[in-house]
Design a protein around this motif. Sequence first.
Motif, PDB file in Angstrom:
ATOM      1  N   ILE A   1       0.835  -1.202   0.000  1.00  0.00           N
ATOM      2  CA  ILE A   1       0.000   0.000   0.000  1.00  0.00           C
ATOM      3  C   ILE A   1       0.866   1.247   0.000  1.00  0.00           C
ATOM      4  O   ILE A   1       0.605   2.204  -0.730  1.00  0.00           O
ATOM      5  CB  ILE A   1      -0.922  -0.025   1.221  1.00  0.00           C
ATOM      6  N   ALA A   2       1.949   1.214   0.817  1.00  0.00           N
ATOM      7  CA  ALA A   2       2.820   2.386   0.875  1.00  0.00           C
ATOM      8  C   ALA A   2       3.509   2.592  -0.461  1.00  0.00           C
ATOM      9  O   ALA A   2       3.655   3.724  -0.929  1.00  0.00           O
ATOM     10  CB  ALA A   2       3.845   2.205   1.980  1.00  0.00           C
ATOM     11  N   LEU A   3       3.888   1.474  -1.111  1.00  0.00           N
ATOM     12  CA  LEU A   3       4.579   1.584  -2.393  1.00  0.00           C
ATOM     13  C   LEU A   3       3.731   2.297  -3.427  1.00  0.00           C
ATOM     14  O   LEU A   3       4.237   3.060  -4.259  1.00  0.00           O
ATOM     15  CB  LEU A   3       4.946   0.189  -2.910  1.00  0.00           C
ATOM     16  N   LEU A   4       2.417   2.060  -3.383  1.00  0.00           N
ATOM     17  CA  LEU A   4       1.514   2.668  -4.347  1.00  0.00           C
ATOM     18  C   LEU A   4       1.642   4.182  -4.342  1.00  0.00           C
ATOM     19  O   LEU A   4       1.477   4.841  -5.351  1.00  0.00           O
ATOM     20  CB  LEU A   4       0.072   2.297  -4.015  1.00  0.00           C
ATOM     21  N   VAL A   5       1.904   4.743  -3.160  1.00  0.00           N
ATOM     22  CA  VAL A   5       2.013   6.186  -3.056  1.00  0.00           C
ATOM     23  C   VAL A   5       3.458   6.635  -3.257  1.00  0.00           C
ATOM     24  O   VAL A   5       3.724   7.648  -3.898  1.00  0.00           O
ATOM     25  CB  VAL A   5       1.504   6.635  -1.674  1.00  0.00           C
ATOM     26  N   ILE A   6       4.384   5.846  -2.726  1.00  0.00           N
ATOM     27  CA  ILE A   6       5.778   6.294  -2.716  1.00  0.00           C
ATOM     28  C   ILE A   6       6.407   6.237  -4.108  1.00  0.00           C
ATOM     29  O   ILE A   6       7.145   7.145  -4.488  1.00  0.00           O
ATOM     30  CB  ILE A   6       6.586   5.448  -1.707  1.00  0.00           C
ATOM     31  N   ILE A   7       6.076   5.207  -4.874  1.00  0.00           N
ATOM     32  CA  ILE A   7       6.711   5.087  -6.196  1.00  0.00           C
ATOM     33  C   ILE A   7       6.436   6.317  -7.063  1.00  0.00           C
ATOM     34  O   ILE A   7       7.374   6.950  -7.543  1.00  0.00           O
ATOM     35  CB  ILE A   7       6.267   3.789  -6.898  1.00  0.00           C
TER      36      ILE A   7
ATOM     37  N   LEU B   1       2.617  12.869 -12.325  1.00  0.00           N
ATOM     38  CA  LEU B   1       2.925  11.841 -11.324  1.00  0.00           C
ATOM     39  C   LEU B   1       2.506  12.301  -9.932  1.00  0.00           C
ATOM     40  O   LEU B   1       2.019  11.510  -9.118  1.00  0.00           O
ATOM     41  CB  LEU B   1       4.418  11.508 -11.355  1.00  0.00           C
ATOM     42  N   LEU B   2       2.699  13.585  -9.665  1.00  0.00           N
ATOM     43  CA  LEU B   2       2.274  14.097  -8.354  1.00  0.00           C
ATOM     44  C   LEU B   2       0.756  14.007  -8.206  1.00  0.00           C
ATOM     45  O   LEU B   2       0.238  13.663  -7.137  1.00  0.00           O
ATOM     46  CB  LEU B   2       2.739  15.540  -8.178  1.00  0.00           C
ATOM     47  N   ALA B   3       0.050  14.321  -9.292  1.00  0.00           N
ATOM     48  CA  ALA B   3      -1.412  14.216  -9.233  1.00  0.00           C
ATOM     49  C   ALA B   3      -1.824  12.782  -8.944  1.00  0.00           C
ATOM     50  O   ALA B   3      -2.713  12.516  -8.125  1.00  0.00           O
ATOM     51  CB  ALA B   3      -2.027  14.692 -10.546  1.00  0.00           C
ATOM     52  N   LEU B   4      -1.131  11.852  -9.620  1.00  0.00           N
ATOM     53  CA  LEU B   4      -1.418  10.435  -9.384  1.00  0.00           C
ATOM     54  C   LEU B   4      -1.149  10.082  -7.918  1.00  0.00           C
ATOM     55  O   LEU B   4      -1.960   9.407  -7.269  1.00  0.00           O
ATOM     56  CB  LEU B   4      -0.547   9.589 -10.318  1.00  0.00           C
ATOM     57  N   THR B   5      -0.005  10.538  -7.406  1.00  0.00           N
ATOM     58  CA  THR B   5       0.335  10.296  -5.995  1.00  0.00           C
ATOM     59  C   THR B   5      -0.773  10.803  -5.086  1.00  0.00           C
ATOM     60  O   THR B   5      -1.240  10.098  -4.189  1.00  0.00           O
ATOM     61  CB  THR B   5       1.626  11.074  -5.620  1.00  0.00           C
ATOM     62  N   GLY B   6      -1.173  12.070  -5.351  1.00  0.00           N
ATOM     63  CA  GLY B   6      -2.172  12.684  -4.485  1.00  0.00           C
ATOM     64  C   GLY B   6      -3.474  11.906  -4.497  1.00  0.00           C
ATOM     65  O   GLY B   6      -4.038  11.595  -3.442  1.00  0.00           O
ATOM     66  N   LEU B   7      -3.948  11.558  -5.697  1.00  0.00           N
ATOM     67  CA  LEU B   7      -5.246  10.886  -5.797  1.00  0.00           C
ATOM     68  C   LEU B   7      -5.201   9.519  -5.142  1.00  0.00           C
ATOM     69  O   LEU B   7      -6.133   9.115  -4.422  1.00  0.00           O
ATOM     70  CB  LEU B   7      -5.645  10.758  -7.270  1.00  0.00           C
TER      71      LEU B   7
ATOM     72  N   LEU C   1      -5.137  12.849   4.562  1.00  0.00           N
ATOM     73  CA  LEU C   1      -6.040  12.999   3.423  1.00  0.00           C
ATOM     74  C   LEU C   1      -5.988  14.431   2.912  1.00  0.00           C
ATOM     75  O   LEU C   1      -5.889  14.677   1.707  1.00  0.00           O
ATOM     76  CB  LEU C   1      -7.458  12.624   3.852  1.00  0.00           C
ATOM     77  N   PHE C   2      -6.012  15.375   3.845  1.00  0.00           N
ATOM     78  CA  PHE C   2      -5.954  16.779   3.431  1.00  0.00           C
ATOM     79  C   PHE C   2      -4.651  17.073   2.687  1.00  0.00           C
ATOM     80  O   PHE C   2      -4.642  17.750   1.665  1.00  0.00           O
ATOM     81  CB  PHE C   2      -6.098  17.690   4.650  1.00  0.00           C
ATOM     82  N   VAL C   3      -3.544  16.530   3.204  1.00  0.00           N
ATOM     83  CA  VAL C   3      -2.253  16.778   2.568  1.00  0.00           C
ATOM     84  C   VAL C   3      -2.243  16.255   1.132  1.00  0.00           C
ATOM     85  O   VAL C   3      -1.850  16.948   0.198  1.00  0.00           O
ATOM     86  CB  VAL C   3      -1.118  16.126   3.385  1.00  0.00           C
ATOM     87  N   PHE C   4      -2.724  15.034   0.971  1.00  0.00           N
ATOM     88  CA  PHE C   4      -2.761  14.474  -0.382  1.00  0.00           C
ATOM     89  C   PHE C   4      -3.704  15.252  -1.280  1.00  0.00           C
ATOM     90  O   PHE C   4      -3.475  15.413  -2.480  1.00  0.00           O
ATOM     91  CB  PHE C   4      -3.152  13.001  -0.341  1.00  0.00           C
ATOM     92  N   LEU C   5      -4.802  15.725  -0.682  1.00  0.00           N
ATOM     93  CA  LEU C   5      -5.744  16.527  -1.452  1.00  0.00           C
ATOM     94  C   LEU C   5      -5.037  17.753  -2.006  1.00  0.00           C
ATOM     95  O   LEU C   5      -5.207  18.122  -3.174  1.00  0.00           O
ATOM     96  CB  LEU C   5      -6.903  16.948  -0.548  1.00  0.00           C
TER      97      LEU C   5
END
Lengths: 490, 491
Positions: A7-13, A117-123, A135-139
């Motif tokens: 799960i963490a990898l999904l965001v970190i990559i 890529l950042l947008a993908l990370t955030g979403l 959640l707010f930070v990613f938003l």
Amino acid sequence: MIMDNLIALLVIIPLLAAPLCLLLPARWSWLLTTAVSWLVFGLTILMLYQVDSQGILSYHLGGWEPPWGIEYRVDALNALVALIVAGIGAVVIPYARLSVRAEVAADNSAGFYAAYLLALTGLLGITLTGDVFNLFVFLEISSLSSYILISQHRERRALVAAYQYLVMGTIGATFLLIGIGLLYGMTGTLNMADLAERLQEVEQTRTVYTGFAFIVVGASIKLALFPLHWWMPNAYTYAPSVVSAFLAATATKVAVYVLLRFLFTVFGVEFSFRSEFFQSALIFLSVAAVLVGSALAIVQINVKRLLAYSSVAQIGYMILGLALLNLLGLTAATLHLFNHALMKGALFLALGCIALRMGATEISQLRGMGKRMPITMAAFVIGGLSLIGVPGTAGFISKWYLALAAFERGWWPLILVIVVGSLLAVVYIWRVVEVAYFQESEDQSRCEAPLSMLIPTAVLALANIYFGLDTRLPLYLADSAAQLLLGSAP
Amino acid sequence: MTALAAMQLTLLVPLIGGLLIALCGRWPNLREAVTLVTAAVLFYLVIQVFTAVELGGSEAAALYVELLEILPGLTIALHSEPLSILFALVASGLWIVTSVYSIGYMRANREKRQTQFYVCFAVAIFGAMGVAFAANLLTLFLFYEVLTLSTYPLVAHKGDDKARAGARTYLGILLATSIGLFLPAMLWTYFVAGTLDFRVGGILEGKIGEVGATLLLLMFMFGVGKAAVMPIHRWLPAAMVAPTPVSALLHAVAVVKAGVFTIAKVVIYIFGTDFLLDVPHEVIAVYIAGFTIVAASILALRQTNIKRMLAYSTISQLSYIVLAVLVLTPLAGMGAIIHIVAHAVAKITLFFAAGAIYTASKKTEINQLDGIGFRMPVTMGAFAIAALSMIGVPPTGGFVSKWYMIAGAFQNNSYFVLAVLTLSTALNAAYFLPVIFRAYFRRESVAPPKPHGEAPAPMVAAICVTAALTLLVFFLNGPLVNFEQAVLGGP
């Protein structure tokens, strides 16, 4: 190792890949983005299997136990939304290479992919996290990067559109932050599960009500609920085609997810819908969204803007399903998240092909396109049929569930609204079909889009048909998600 | 081969045929051979299903297959009962004849894009087979739309402004009515009945009120635009811009019969005739169909173009079938079923004749036909036989169906229906007899620039076959009547 930290990898990559995009030579940036998007899509599928076999997944970031540390928590609902985001991302990126080359200034392309890529990370982050502040930070990450993405179009009107979106988006995010702050003040926790428990003790206080109001309004701005939708048509119209497709298919879906999560998991059904006024207000607004959005779509002269207004209407269907508050309705809403991503993705990608060849997306530009770009237009028609809700397409499935949900409640007028909304969709799709197939252009030569753009368009169009006939996967996820959401009520 | 497999193959064969036709586009003779073989194989398969149902017993009862479950309770499934086999037989049988005819027509007129033409034709037949064997409304709806979409390129075939305008009307009306009325009607049916299956005796009895049932019936009647009940009829004259073989098979047989077939299925297997008899306002639908018969006949009187006159005649004749189904007596129902066949063979003959006249002499208007009977005796002879069938004169098929309809109307004492049938017979005579009169009893005013005889041989052969079938329905309708008895469950 990979499975443990999936799960963490999904965001970190994607997060780590974004700066790499800027550091590597510009011609590598697209390749890197493609590799990352596909990797993320693959990992999402793995995660889906894990959720299916193990139930709810919980991941503690840095090994800190919740509720102190940040928890990533994945159930059927997140898994479905993550699948939408990662799936659309993977399909759109091969398409992006030529489309971006045509629409974005050449020296910006590395920056474009980094922002993407950042947008993908955030979403993905919003979708996966179980912590409201996280959640707010990613938003914010996703919002800021989407402002950049929208502004990248060569035409300068994109800047104004991005600025409008920035103003509204910031107001929305601020509302959410205020709401989250109020909840934190009352409970001293930011973990969703923990919040849900602790809120019960203090739920009668005015502070919690105020926080609730701020969060609902903030999320409604981000998801463009009528009448807070006016940022969306400009943003979608003037953004580069790839961005319109990606954001239309994912960003609003994630915002709907945020609303679902807060209403049903954090606050709980009991609290959220204690006053009947809230439910009637949501139903009223969603009905207005369906009717007004569709009616406005009919009078547009730019097809991208037409689709944006149609999105306003489609979001109305999702919120309507949510507000019906029964299992079928929530299933319809979550199904429509998935199906709407497919149809709007296909439609915007088809339009991107036309924009590449014609340089614009005014309806008049589509003259004779049925002959000149037969495959692109066929994809558009399939997406349109799905939008209308014709049986055999994905759109039919969600509308069918929505109608069943309204029927179960015995609210006949709502079924009428769904039917009228579909008829209005027939009208605005027909306007495009009419020009493309029944009006001649002076130039009759074929000018089909290049394969790298055509294939992703065709894949999404065919997905509309596939998921209209084989509904097992989205239906299974949507049904489990709906049960979870309603079951989470105390 | 079991009948069950044969039934599923009826869907697969036209599709494979279409694919092969597309692949053989470069070799016209091979391409035409593929069309003919596909049509023959399809007809053979339908015969297989027919024999199984005729014999009855366990195999006939088991003719049901679920292809796909979209959602719980919503399936794509096929079944066979006498009505579906009748429609499948008519469509697939006449496809063979039409294929022979098209080969002559398309080559003689040097039409463009012939491969696309034959491919779309095969896909349209696929749609028609799906409509025929659909086991529930959803399946029927899907194939109904396949039929609409696949025939659109055929209507627009010529590619000029007139063809495009016609195709626009065609697609617009058929899509809008099906999505705006047929689909909501289906939804409503599912909500009250909890199923969309075609069942003997209907699924709605006791589940919907009188007013609701009437409204639902009207939604189906207008939603199934292919039945061309007024005011949803304008697409049919508009579709006449298509090449004549298309008008002949699709807009006299497959497409329009799919419409009335759907209405018959809905009345018999969704509402159930017994239930509809208890719905007093059902008469409204009868009046609308009656009005269409008379009004379309009057409009046909005023046409000067042969194909447009035939189109209005089709509108009128389709409503005969709708009307007869709605009379709700067994004899009238039999009349409707026989009329599906009788009108199909007669109208296809008329269109074939019109196409032959066009091919041989490039004439399209009625007032150009003076004396043409001497130049094209076979074609005009067939035209005369078919026209007599339209009027309902023995010894043609049209007489048999009209006979049953009148008998059915007497069973019910529906004097309105009797009056409509009488009046329209007179009108039919009024617009068909002058054509025959011109052809045989008037002299050519000006000799044609190029003297001509009959159209190419394949076309003449096709015309003879369908004209013979028109007579055959009169002389040999016994097996048909016996076989279809089961649908109506009574004498």
